[in-house]
Design an enzyme around this catalytic site. Structure first.
Site, PDB file in Angstrom:
ATOM      1  N   TYR A  63       0.915  -1.192  -0.119  1.00 44.31           N
ATOM      2  CA  TYR A  63       0.000  -0.087  -0.051  1.00 44.31           C
ATOM      3  C   TYR A  63       0.912   1.276  -0.075  1.00 44.31           C
ATOM      4  CZ  TYR A  63      -4.428  -2.380   0.052  1.00 44.31           C
ATOM      5  OH  TYR A  63      -5.263  -3.255  -0.475  1.00 44.31           O
ATOM      6  N   ARG A  66       1.798   1.663  -3.448  1.00 43.34           N
ATOM      7  CA  ARG A  66       0.759   2.216  -4.236  1.00 43.34           C
ATOM      8  C   ARG A  66       0.423   3.749  -4.175  1.00 43.34           C
ATOM      9  NH1 ARG A  66      -3.944  -1.564  -3.730  1.00 43.34           N
ATOM     10  NH2 ARG A  66      -4.910  -0.025  -4.768  1.00 43.34           N
ATOM     11  N   GLN A  97     -15.085   2.280  -7.466  1.00 43.19           N
ATOM     12  CA  GLN A  97     -14.557   1.314  -6.995  1.00 43.19           C
ATOM     13  C   GLN A  97     -13.162   1.668  -6.539  1.00 43.19           C
ATOM     14  OE1 GLN A  97     -15.465  -2.774  -8.750  1.00 43.19           O
ATOM     15  NE2 GLN A  97     -16.157  -1.215 -10.430  1.00 43.19           N
ATOM     16  N   VAL A  99      -9.708   3.663  -5.366  1.00 40.79           N
ATOM     17  CA  VAL A  99      -9.224   4.329  -3.892  1.00 40.79           C
ATOM     18  C   VAL A  99      -8.137   5.213  -4.289  1.00 40.79           C
ATOM     19  CG1 VAL A  99      -9.813   2.044  -2.621  1.00 40.79           C
ATOM     20  CG2 VAL A  99      -7.356   2.269  -3.864  1.00 40.79           C
ATOM     21  N   HIS A 127     -15.071   1.199  -2.110  1.00 44.62           N
ATOM     22  CA  HIS A 127     -14.012   0.553  -1.645  1.00 44.62           C
ATOM     23  C   HIS A 127     -12.727   1.278  -0.783  1.00 44.62           C
ATOM     24  CE1 HIS A 127     -14.782  -2.582  -5.167  1.00 44.62           C
ATOM     25  NE2 HIS A 127     -15.556  -2.680  -4.000  1.00 44.62           N
ATOM     26  N   CYS A 135      -7.772   2.893  12.733  1.00 46.28           N
ATOM     27  CA  CYS A 135      -6.967   2.228  13.734  1.00 46.28           C
ATOM     28  C   CYS A 135      -7.473   0.683  13.997  1.00 46.28           C
ATOM     29  CB  CYS A 135      -7.232   3.083  14.906  1.00 46.28           C
ATOM     30  SG  CYS A 135      -6.397   2.369  16.495  1.00 46.28           S
ATOM     31  N   CYS A 159      -1.527   4.859  15.472  1.00 44.68           N
ATOM     32  CA  CYS A 159      -2.686   5.866  15.686  1.00 44.68           C
ATOM     33  C   CYS A 159      -2.300   6.871  16.546  1.00 44.68           C
ATOM     34  CB  CYS A 159      -3.778   4.847  16.283  1.00 44.68           C
ATOM     35  SG  CYS A 159      -5.040   5.869  16.727  1.00 44.68           S
ATOM     36  N   SER A 201     -13.571  -4.485 -14.574  1.00 40.49           N
ATOM     37  CA  SER A 201     -14.025  -5.605 -15.329  1.00 40.49           C
ATOM     38  C   SER A 201     -15.223  -6.287 -14.722  1.00 40.49           C
ATOM     39  CB  SER A 201     -13.090  -6.508 -14.735  1.00 40.49           C
ATOM     40  OG  SER A 201     -12.832  -6.484 -13.310  1.00 40.49           O
ATOM     41  N   ASN A 225     -15.022   0.705 -22.178  1.00 41.40           N
ATOM     42  CA  ASN A 225     -13.979  -0.202 -21.924  1.00 41.40           C
ATOM     43  C   ASN A 225     -13.404  -0.895 -23.112  1.00 41.40           C
ATOM     44  OD1 ASN A 225     -12.519  -2.503 -20.905  1.00 41.40           O
ATOM     45  ND2 ASN A 225     -13.971  -2.394 -19.036  1.00 41.40           N
TER      46      ASN A 225
HETATM   47  C1  BJW Z   1      -9.836   0.575 -19.301  1.00 44.08           C
HETATM   48  C2  BJW Z   1      -8.790   1.214 -19.853  1.00 44.08           C
HETATM   49  C3  BJW Z   1      -8.907   2.492 -20.111  1.00 44.08           C
HETATM   50  C4  BJW Z   1      -8.061  -0.711 -19.111  1.00 44.08           C
HETATM   51  N1  BJW Z   1     -10.124   3.016 -20.184  1.00 44.08           N
HETATM   52  N2  BJW Z   1     -11.126   1.230 -19.357  1.00 44.08           N
HETATM   53  C5  BJW Z   1     -21.231 -12.612  -5.081  1.00 44.08           C
HETATM   54  C6  BJW Z   1     -20.928 -13.706  -6.087  1.00 44.08           C
HETATM   55  C7  BJW Z   1     -19.561 -14.059  -5.775  1.00 44.08           C
HETATM   56  C8  BJW Z   1     -18.618 -13.553  -5.132  1.00 44.08           C
HETATM   57  C9  BJW Z   1     -19.030 -12.519  -4.139  1.00 44.08           C
HETATM   58  C10 BJW Z   1     -20.507 -12.168  -4.112  1.00 44.08           C
HETATM   59  N3  BJW Z   1     -20.655 -11.172  -3.104  1.00 44.08           N
HETATM   60  C11 BJW Z   1     -19.407 -10.930  -2.610  1.00 44.08           C
HETATM   61  C12 BJW Z   1     -18.461 -11.667  -3.133  1.00 44.08           C
HETATM   62  C13 BJW Z   1     -17.123 -11.989  -2.816  1.00 44.08           C
HETATM   63  C14 BJW Z   1     -16.106 -10.924  -3.133  1.00 44.08           C
HETATM   64  C15 BJW Z   1     -16.007 -11.029  -4.647  1.00 44.08           C
HETATM   65  O1  BJW Z   1     -16.772 -10.095  -5.363  1.00 44.08           O
HETATM   66  N4  BJW Z   1     -15.222 -11.849  -5.213  1.00 44.08           N
HETATM   67  C16 BJW Z   1     -15.239 -11.945  -6.909  1.00 44.08           C
HETATM   68  C17 BJW Z   1     -14.059 -11.731  -7.202  1.00 44.08           C
HETATM   69  C18 BJW Z   1     -15.657 -13.289  -7.104  1.00 44.08           C
HETATM   70  N5  BJW Z   1     -16.536  -9.680  -2.614  1.00 44.08           N
HETATM   71  C19 BJW Z   1     -16.274  -9.043  -1.455  1.00 44.08           C
HETATM   72  O2  BJW Z   1     -15.656  -9.807  -0.635  1.00 44.08           O
HETATM   73  C20 BJW Z   1     -16.654  -7.775  -1.116  1.00 44.08           C
HETATM   74  N6  BJW Z   1     -17.458  -7.648  -0.066  1.00 44.08           N
HETATM   75  C21 BJW Z   1     -18.717  -8.200   0.337  1.00 44.08           C
HETATM   76  O3  BJW Z   1     -19.213  -8.334  -0.715  1.00 44.08           O
HETATM   77  O4  BJW Z   1     -18.835  -8.288   1.626  1.00 44.08           O
HETATM   78  C22 BJW Z   1     -20.251  -8.963   1.715  1.00 44.08           C
HETATM   79  C23 BJW Z   1     -20.152  -8.960   3.381  1.00 44.08           C
HETATM   80  C24 BJW Z   1     -21.425  -8.797   3.830  1.00 44.08           C
HETATM   81  C25 BJW Z   1     -21.481  -8.965   5.196  1.00 44.08           C
HETATM   82  C26 BJW Z   1     -20.268  -9.233   5.945  1.00 44.08           C
HETATM   83  C27 BJW Z   1     -19.180  -9.332   5.412  1.00 44.08           C
HETATM   84  C28 BJW Z   1     -19.033  -9.393   4.127  1.00 44.08           C
HETATM   85  C29 BJW Z   1     -15.455  -6.675  -0.870  1.00 44.08           C
HETATM   86  C30 BJW Z   1     -14.834  -6.359  -2.344  1.00 44.08           C
HETATM   87  C31 BJW Z   1     -13.643  -5.581  -2.013  1.00 44.08           C
HETATM   88  C32 BJW Z   1     -12.759  -5.517  -3.359  1.00 44.08           C
HETATM   89  N7  BJW Z   1     -11.478  -4.789  -2.909  1.00 44.08           N
HETATM   90  C33 BJW Z   1     -10.221  -4.466  -3.889  1.00 44.08           C
HETATM   91  C34 BJW Z   1      -9.210  -4.147  -3.117  1.00 44.08           C
HETATM   92  C35 BJW Z   1      -9.497  -2.712  -2.693  1.00 44.08           C
HETATM   93  C36 BJW Z   1      -8.433  -2.054  -2.162  1.00 44.08           C
HETATM   94  C37 BJW Z   1      -7.320  -1.750  -2.724  1.00 44.08           C
HETATM   95  O5  BJW Z   1      -7.215  -1.078  -3.823  1.00 44.08           O
HETATM   96  O6  BJW Z   1      -6.185  -2.580  -2.437  1.00 44.08           O
HETATM   97  O7  BJW Z   1     -11.056  -3.684  -4.657  1.00 44.08           O
HETATM   98  S1  BJW Z   1     -10.189  -6.111  -4.901  1.00 44.08           S
HETATM   99  C38 BJW Z   1     -10.170  -4.921  -6.578  1.00 44.08           C
HETATM  100  O8  BJW Z   1     -11.022  -5.286  -7.312  1.00 44.08           O
HETATM  101  C39 BJW Z   1     -10.426  -3.380  -6.034  1.00 44.08           C
HETATM  102  C40 BJW Z   1     -11.279  -2.967  -7.314  1.00 44.08           C
HETATM  103  O9  BJW Z   1     -11.830  -1.679  -6.825  1.00 44.08           O
HETATM  104  C41 BJW Z   1     -12.040  -4.034  -7.602  1.00 44.08           C
HETATM  105  C42 BJW Z   1     -12.451  -4.104  -8.836  1.00 44.08           C
HETATM  106  O10 BJW Z   1     -11.677  -4.013 -10.068  1.00 44.08           O
HETATM  107  P1  BJW Z   1     -11.866  -3.158 -11.260  1.00 44.08           P
HETATM  108  O11 BJW Z   1     -12.002  -1.632 -11.012  1.00 44.08           O
HETATM  109  O12 BJW Z   1     -13.053  -3.644 -11.820  1.00 44.08           O
HETATM  110  O13 BJW Z   1     -10.395  -3.464 -11.936  1.00 44.08           O
HETATM  111  P2  BJW Z   1      -9.977  -4.490 -12.817  1.00 44.08           P
HETATM  112  O14 BJW Z   1      -8.567  -4.597 -13.006  1.00 44.08           O
HETATM  113  O15 BJW Z   1     -10.474  -5.576 -12.616  1.00 44.08           O
HETATM  114  O16 BJW Z   1     -10.504  -4.139 -14.505  1.00 44.08           O
HETATM  115  C43 BJW Z   1     -10.016  -2.950 -14.921  1.00 44.08           C
HETATM  116  C44 BJW Z   1     -10.808  -2.663 -16.267  1.00 44.08           C
HETATM  117  O17 BJW Z   1     -10.433  -1.565 -16.957  1.00 44.08           O
HETATM  118  C45 BJW Z   1     -10.734  -3.846 -17.193  1.00 44.08           C
HETATM  119  O18 BJW Z   1     -11.958  -4.316 -17.653  1.00 44.08           O
HETATM  120  C46 BJW Z   1      -9.749  -3.284 -18.668  1.00 44.08           C
HETATM  121  O19 BJW Z   1     -10.093  -3.511 -19.581  1.00 44.08           O
HETATM  122  C47 BJW Z   1     -10.405  -1.673 -18.382  1.00 44.08           C
HETATM  123  N8  BJW Z   1      -9.287  -0.663 -18.826  1.00 44.08           N
HETATM  124  N9  BJW Z   1      -7.525   0.223 -19.608  1.00 44.08           N
HETATM  125  C48 BJW Z   1     -11.138   2.257 -19.846  1.00 44.08           C
HETATM  126  N10 BJW Z   1      -7.847   3.361 -20.612  1.00 44.08           N
HETATM  127 ZN    ZN Z   2      -6.351   4.077  17.879  1.00 40.50          ZN
END
Ligand code: BJW
Ligand code: ZN
Length: 259
Positions: A63, A66, A97, A99, A127, A135, A159, A201, A225
């Site tokens: 982090y 990043r 989504q 950060v 996110h 903390c 903290c 994605s 996209n």
């Molecule tokens: C361009 C370009 C250009 C390139 N112009 N475009 C239901 C079904 C199945 C699974 C689950 C479900 N519900 C929950 C889950 C589990 C899980 C999940 O989704 N898993 C899947 C992977 C299967 N979800 C979770 O765990 C979430 N929590 C949750 O649902 O909790 C429920 C709960 C309830 C009660 C108690 C406890 C829990 C949390 C998800 C958190 C995601 N976190 C991350 C990290 C964040 C911190 C960090 O940055 O480090 O978030 S993972 C990562 O993926 C990050 C992103 O925000 C997220 C999405 O990625 P994104 O933005 O789509 O990026 P890419 O790289 O995937 O795609 C880029 C795109 O850009 C591509 O399409 C390219 O083509 C395009 N592109 N150049 C335009 N110039």
């Molecule tokens: Zn504290």
């Protein structure tokens, strides 16, 4: 492009959902794909609460790296075009989504230029933020842009209130999204005539299902996209290209009130 423009012009309320791709042209790496962040780091090693409990130093190293990288990036023409739309027409909500804080930076820049309040262009951050910490001891949460020294567990960010270990205020796999932000995004999705999905994605839930809420409510989906996603098949228009180039063309003249 013509179809997408027509849908946008007809829409009274628009939800914009963005992902990492919207910041790609600013130099921020995406997560998945050829140049993605997950190429060299497995998500389960770094973006989970278990990983942080196991090795907070390693997670902070990633982090910290990043943060430094993103801090050197500026909003691109895609962020600026979205901010301009949100500031010049009613009924636009941006939910992200990402950060990286680049939608906020764009909102401040365009608001200054137009001499307006930036609020309508500030994004709902599903996110969390790289530039906020929370903390693990007392729960205190605050903005923080300081460089991170992750060379040793003893030097990790602590903290200011209780001295406990801080963590990035981001949402990891298996964690719930901030409920107010998710609730507002769901409401905006249900009420939108159009969901403009940019640079995600559409694999990570629950963010990826927001456009489906719009569609279920009778609204339409437009995707920007370079590559296909699971949403491409349900979108009414798909614009294949980088958002830094496509959005300014799509949104030029989108300042008029919808309807
Ligand atoms: C361009 C370009 C250009 C390139 N112009 N475009 C239901 C079904 C199945 C699974 C689950 C479900 N519900 C929950 C889950 C589990 C899980 C999940 O989704 N898993 C899947 C992977 C299967 N979800 C979770 O765990 C979430 N929590 C949750 O649902 O909790 C429920 C709960 C309830 C009660 C108690 C406890 C829990 C949390 C998800 C958190 C995601 N976190 C991350 C990290 C964040 C911190 C960090 O940055 O480090 O978030 S993972 C990562 O993926 C990050 C992103 O925000 C997220 C999405 O990625 P994104 O933005 O789509 O990026 P890419 O790289 O995937 O795609 C880029 C795109 O850009 C591509 O399409 C390219 O083509 C395009 N592109 N150049 C335009 N110039
Ligand atoms: Zn504290």
């Amino acid at each position: 492009m013509d179809e997408a423009r027509a849908l946008l012009e007809a829409a009274k309320s628009v939800l914009v959902l963005t992902g990492a791709g919207v910041s790609a042209e600013s130099g921020v790496p995406t997560f998945r794909g050829e140049e993605g962040l997950w190429k060299s780091h497995r998500p389960e090693e770094l973006a989970t609460p278990e990983a942080f409990r196991r090795d907070p130093r390693l997670v902070w190293e990633w982090y910290g790296w990043r943060r430094a990288r993103v801090a050197a990036c500026d909003p691109n023409p895609g962020h600026l075009a979205l901010a301009r739309m949100a500031l010049t027409r009613d009924g636009v909500t941006i939910t992200t989504q990402n950060v990286d804080g680049l939608h906020e930076a764009a909102a401040l820049e365009v608001a200054r230029e137009l001499d307006r309040d930036p609020d309508p262009a500030l994004p709902l951050e599903l996110h969390g933020s790289l530039f906020r910490v929370r903390c693990t001891g007392c729960g205190e949460c605050y903005r923080d842009r300081e460089p991170v020294d992750a060379s040793d567990p003893e030097t990790l960010p602590a903290c200011r209130a209780c001295g406990g270990l801080l963590r990035p205020d981001v949402v990891w796999f298996g964690e719930g999204l901030p409920s107010d932000v998710l609730e507002r995004s769901l409401r905006a999705a249900r009420g939108a005539d159009l969901c403009l999905v940019v640079g995600t994605s559409a694999l990570v839930q629950p963010a990826a299902s927001l456009p489906l809420r719009t569609r279920d409510g009778g609204g339409r989906i437009v995707e920007v996209n370079p590559r296909p996603t699971p949403l491409s098949g349900v979108a009414s228009a798909v614009l294949r290209g980088g958002s830094g180039e496509v959005l300014p063309r799509l949104l030029s003249g989108a300042g008029a009130p919808g309807g």
